[in-house]
Motif scaffolding. Sequence first.
Motif, short mmCIF file in Angstrom:
data_model
loop_
_atom_site.label_atom_id
_atom_site.label_comp_id
_atom_site.label_asym_id
_atom_site.label_seq_id
_atom_site.Cartn_x
_atom_site.Cartn_y
_atom_site.Cartn_z
N TRP A 149 29.98 -52.77 -11.10
CA TRP A 149 29.74 -54.05 -11.77
C TRP A 149 29.28 -55.09 -10.76
O TRP A 149 29.77 -55.13 -9.63
CB TRP A 149 31.01 -54.54 -12.47
CG TRP A 149 31.51 -53.61 -13.52
CD1 TRP A 149 32.59 -52.78 -13.44
CD2 TRP A 149 30.93 -53.39 -14.81
NE1 TRP A 149 32.74 -52.05 -14.59
CE2 TRP A 149 31.73 -52.41 -15.46
CE3 TRP A 149 29.84 -53.93 -15.49
CZ2 TRP A 149 31.46 -51.97 -16.75
CZ3 TRP A 149 29.57 -53.48 -16.77
CH2 TRP A 149 30.36 -52.52 -17.39
N ILE A 159 36.58 -52.94 -26.56
CA ILE A 159 35.52 -52.95 -25.54
C ILE A 159 34.23 -53.30 -26.26
O ILE A 159 33.77 -52.53 -27.12
CB ILE A 159 35.41 -51.61 -24.81
CG1 ILE A 159 36.75 -51.26 -24.15
CG2 ILE A 159 34.30 -51.65 -23.76
CD1 ILE A 159 36.82 -49.84 -23.64
N TRP A 169 26.49 -58.20 -20.36
CA TRP A 169 27.94 -58.32 -20.24
C TRP A 169 28.64 -57.32 -21.16
O TRP A 169 28.21 -57.09 -22.30
CB TRP A 169 28.40 -59.72 -20.62
CG TRP A 169 28.02 -60.79 -19.66
CD1 TRP A 169 26.84 -61.50 -19.65
CD2 TRP A 169 28.79 -61.29 -18.57
NE1 TRP A 169 26.84 -62.42 -18.61
CE2 TRP A 169 28.03 -62.31 -17.93
CE3 TRP A 169 30.06 -60.98 -18.07
CZ2 TRP A 169 28.51 -63.01 -16.83
CZ3 TRP A 169 30.52 -61.69 -16.97
CH2 TRP A 169 29.75 -62.69 -16.36
N THR A 170 29.71 -56.74 -20.64
CA THR A 170 30.64 -55.94 -21.44
C THR A 170 32.01 -56.61 -21.31
O THR A 170 32.40 -56.99 -20.21
CB THR A 170 30.72 -54.49 -20.93
OG1 THR A 170 29.42 -53.89 -21.04
CG2 THR A 170 31.73 -53.69 -21.73
N ALA A 181 32.38 -61.88 -27.67
CA ALA A 181 33.15 -60.66 -27.95
C ALA A 181 34.24 -60.94 -28.99
O ALA A 181 34.45 -60.15 -29.91
CB ALA A 181 33.76 -60.13 -26.66
N GLU A 231 30.22 -54.50 -26.14
CA GLU A 231 28.97 -54.66 -25.40
C GLU A 231 28.26 -55.89 -25.94
O GLU A 231 27.67 -55.88 -27.03
CB GLU A 231 28.10 -53.42 -25.54
CG GLU A 231 28.71 -52.19 -24.88
CD GLU A 231 27.77 -51.01 -24.85
OE1 GLU A 231 26.54 -51.22 -24.93
OE2 GLU A 231 28.26 -49.88 -24.74
#
Length: 605
Positions: free
Chosen positions: A55, A15, A84-85, A31, A17
């Motif tokens: 979201w 996950i 955005w994650t 990411a 961030e």
Amino acid sequence: MVELIAPEGDFRMAIVEVGAAADAKAAAAAAWARFAPAEARPAKLVTMRAARNGWDERQAVDYEVSPNEKRAMQAIAFRKGTAWTVGIIAGSEATAEKRGAALNLVASSLRPAGYTRESFAGHAARPMDAARIAELRTFLEQSMQALGIPGAAFALTDRSRTFHAEGLGVRELGKPTKVDPDSTFMIASNTKGMATLLLAKLVDEGKLRWDQPVTDVYPAFKLGSSETTSKVLIRHLVCACTGLPRKDFEWIFNTSAKTPASDTFVQLAATQPTSGFGEVFQYNNLMASAAGYVGGHIVHPELELGAAFDRAMEEKVFGPIGMRNTTFDFDRATAGNWARPHSDDMNSKPTPIVEAGMAFNRAIAPFRPAGGAWSTANDLIKYVRFELNEGKTDDGRQWVSPKNLLERRVANVPVGEDIVYGMGLQTNSYWGVPVVHHGGSMGGYKSDIVIVPGANLGAVILTNSDNGQALLRPFMRRLLELVYDGKPEAVGDVAAAAARIKAEVAKERERLTVPPDPKVIAALAPAYVSPELGRLALTRTADGATLTLAGSPMAIGTRANDDGTTSLVVIDPTFLGFPLVVANEGGKRRLIARDGQHEYVFEGE
């Protein structure tokens, strides 16, 4: 960044961030650059998921993965405001399937900081009056149009009666006959809850105990080892908690309606768990089939297993509940007012599944306690009402005790956040109120039952399309929105699903060669044999080739994979997209089929 590693060590989830990014694809790329830059690859397809859980936007980013990689790889990008994650999964396909419930738990519980999940706890349930029923009908009609579902039937009940039942659309595309509440659909895995109801009745009668070893009542039962066999109790047969992986290919490809019911126990004897008891959710149809047959055998030990189960279900379940149009007889179910199944072709056009493609649905017959029943909206809603009334029939008899009926809803393993699996039933408390349900899926048939005890409400939805799968959860959600005045999410869920389905099929179509590559076809053997899955016969035709799969000839295309291999891909609607990797090893011609945790090798004749 938070990184999660599966116990097997060959699968990871991260996950990340990311912060500001131009779009979901850019966020996913950023990411990957932080998580595993050496594993990053270009995005193949980006598809929208409905915005929810706080979201503003959710997008799935898929990547090209060749079959021989045996790898799962995906990113989900979540946006809140400008930030955005991204959730990433990467690693063994087998572990991804085994740990799917854990992945779902993480993904479904990921929310922006400070967001409070919607809850209907403490809300007074509104009645499903004429106006709300009309809203539900409109939702279904619009969803069927968006998803290309030809026909559906739905019904609603309170604790005393069915207060609405209705058919929508047509029984078969190209023909005018409408679906009605007495049209017959295959209900598939919704059979499981009724099979465990048989067990509950037998526990009431003192003929079974939930915590009794299966071998006490059926000595022929065995799994891959004596140690594993000795651990299995009656409650484990339909708990999806024993660690046995899904193992459907053998009954799909290598059985027919004439296969004896005892084949369930033959296949189980060759099956080993891939995880510990109670460790993870792993759905296994063979175990559910065994549960029904054990129950039937206890009632009628003098009969063949299949006949014993059929008669026991009629005597202990269908008859007492008043389900006169529910049957395991395929020919009876399809003789009159029945809804023909449909599936999309490779151009996303809904297509009726004709008799040749129906062999897949017929193949469940030897394993029918797991999913072989046919029913109608008017009949199935009676079963839902029986569940809602905790074992009472419509005439007020306590046919099954509340204690043993409710034992089937006791949590065994989690499926996701606040979603647990019992014995042939799930309980979903995600929205703050318990919802008991179970889905059903066979070729061209998707269905769900929904029980909301706190609202004194039950519902049934039956569809005659594979795309009906995308309607099941939104149907449940829309029902709760109407009853508890919830935020309108269901419509967006359907719209996103309809767009995703078309985009995924179109993207895969780009990689297919149809008619198939003649050089590939020319090099194939005339037939292939697998000891587990049987024989595949190749037939060359004027416009390509067909493979006989699951008893039916199906048209194929070819696909050039990024790793240099070639796959034969079924382009018939029934098994659209099913791949077989072409392999030539040591001069031997082979085709390789895989599910999540098994590999099957077909040797050329």
